[in-house]
Design a protein around this motif. Structure first.
Motif, PDB file in Angstrom:
ATOM      1  N   ASN A 156       0.841  -1.191   0.000  1.00  0.00           N
ATOM      2  CA  ASN A 156       0.000   0.000   0.000  1.00  0.00           C
ATOM      3  C   ASN A 156       0.878   1.244   0.000  1.00  0.00           C
ATOM      4  N   GLU A 157       0.531   2.183  -0.856  1.00  0.00           N
ATOM      5  CA  GLU A 157       1.212   3.479  -0.956  1.00  0.00           C
ATOM      6  C   GLU A 157       2.727   3.340  -1.161  1.00  0.00           C
ATOM      7  N   PRO A 158       3.141   2.587  -2.158  1.00  0.00           N
ATOM      8  CA  PRO A 158       4.580   2.391  -2.367  1.00  0.00           C
ATOM      9  C   PRO A 158       5.321   3.661  -2.780  1.00  0.00           C
ATOM     10  N   THR A 167      10.240   0.006  -2.406  1.00  0.00           N
ATOM     11  CA  THR A 167       9.928   0.479  -3.748  1.00  0.00           C
ATOM     12  C   THR A 167      11.201   0.646  -4.577  1.00  0.00           C
ATOM     13  N   VAL A 181       2.002  -4.869  -9.385  1.00  0.00           N
ATOM     14  CA  VAL A 181       1.981  -4.308  -8.044  1.00  0.00           C
ATOM     15  C   VAL A 181       0.537  -4.007  -7.659  1.00  0.00           C
ATOM     16  N   THR A 186      -1.097   2.682  -5.542  1.00  0.00           N
ATOM     17  CA  THR A 186      -0.021   2.151  -6.393  1.00  0.00           C
ATOM     18  C   THR A 186       0.109   2.906  -7.711  1.00  0.00           C
ATOM     19  N   VAL A 189       3.537   4.025  -9.606  1.00  0.00           N
ATOM     20  CA  VAL A 189       4.690   3.356  -9.013  1.00  0.00           C
ATOM     21  C   VAL A 189       5.750   3.033 -10.068  1.00  0.00           C
ATOM     22  N   ALA A 202       0.459  -1.389 -12.244  1.00  0.00           N
ATOM     23  CA  ALA A 202      -0.195  -1.114 -10.966  1.00  0.00           C
ATOM     24  C   ALA A 202      -1.663  -1.525 -11.030  1.00  0.00           C
ATOM     25  N   GLU A 204      -5.317  -1.645  -8.433  1.00  0.00           N
ATOM     26  CA  GLU A 204      -6.046  -1.442  -7.176  1.00  0.00           C
ATOM     27  C   GLU A 204      -7.333  -2.250  -7.260  1.00  0.00           C
TER      28      GLU A 204
END
Length: 316
Positions: A156-158, A167, A181, A186, A189, A202, A204
């Motif tokens: 989460n939140e890389p 990261t 990812v 993300t 990223v 990425a 979600e």
């Protein structure tokens, strides 16, 4: 037993509420952080009931599970009394770790519960009674197919968390296999890590969709330097995925030999990713070992039994 807790950590709570009790979660009109109510993206049983703060004084709460420092003040304001309390700590300490004092240290009437033995070792709890109840997972089943020669990463939140989530290590892993990812925050990223889009995608997804997507990937990579113990790692093992992970925090306990490759040498880890991607039969064999290890240590029955014993002890 009626247990009051806040909806803070959806994956952990999903396992906890599988027990035999009534679980009361505060709900506010705005469904803000202190009143999220029932989960929208996790499957919770009917024994989880929403309750507005103004009704909690008359709710006959038997035990409170605290997860954030300010919840103690909410208990005083909303209940007007302090029932037996468990302070559940999800995280490893940050800052000056050897000397980090826990907010529950020396707070009377509280039992502090850690989710890993590493966390218990690292937090200074003072004289507060402290124990460990290791994670448990609602088994998603052995769903690994691994037909996609790609590596899955869940963080989460890389972009914001950077080195904490590893990261900066993604380019090395992307050189071994293209990455998918998954997680909140993300977006961007690949650009942040300096990777072309075809080497790092990425995604979600909701929890319901995440397990299915993970299971299509050949291998699970856990690049996180500093965290408690990622539930996504344990979920990947339950899915029968082979795992490659940094040997940090509790990972060396969670991933025994035969369940994956654990090391702090990046060359060892990236070589392992290449081997799993190149040899699906090898990946399947190690993934089966990962699932067996996860069921034995992080299975839901053990988790619920441990919590049942603790709740009865605290509530009496």
């Amino acid at each position: 037993m009626r247990i009051l807790l806040w909806h803070v950590h959806g994956s952990w709570t999903t396992a906890f509420v599988q027990g035999p009790h009534t679980y009361v979660v505060p709900v506010t009109p705005d469904r803000g952080p202190d009143g999220l109510g029932r989960a929208r993206t996790f499957d919770w049983p009917d024994s989880v009931v929403e309750m507005p703060p103004e009704r909690l004084r008359d709710a006959d709460i038997d035990v409170v599970v605290l997860q954030r420092p300010h919840e103690l003040a909410l208990v005083d304001a909303w209940l007007g009394r302090r029932p037996p309390m468990i302070w559940l700590e999800h995280n490893a300490p940050h800052g000056d770790v050897p000397d980090t004092r826990h907010p529950a240290a020396d707070v009377p009437g509280v039992t502090l519960v850690h989710v890993t033995h590493f966390n218990r070792l690292m937090w200074d709890a003072g004289r507060t009674p402290t124990t460990v109840v290791e994670h448990g997972i609602v088994d998603p089943g052995p769903r690994w197919t691994g037909e996609l020669p790609r590596a899955a990463v869940v963080v989460n939140e890389p972009v914001r968390r950077g080195r904490t989530t590893g990261t900066d290590l993604l380019p090395a892993f992307a050189d071994a296999a293209p990455l998918d990812v998954f997680g909140m925050g993300t977006e961007g990223v690949a650009a942040h890590a300096g990777l072309p889009a075809d080497r790092c995608r990425a995604h979600e997804l909701t929890q319901r969709d995440l397990h299915a997507e993970l299971a299509h990937r050949r291998v699970y990579v856990h690049p996180v330097r500093w965290t408690s113990l990622g539930l996504s790692l344990l979920e990947a093992m339950h899915l029968a995925m082979p795992v490659v992970a940094l040997a940090t925090t509790e990972v060396t306990e969670a991933v025994p030999p035969g369940a994956g490759v654990v090391s702090n040498r990046i060359d060892v880890l990236t070589d392992a990713v290449r081997e799993f991607v190149a040899d699906p039969l090898y990946a399947r064999s190690v993934g089966e070992g990962a699932r067996a290890a996860a069921l034995a240590r992080y299975g839901l029955p053990r988790f619920l039994d441990d919590w049942e014993r603790l709740l009865k002890e605290v509530a009496r």
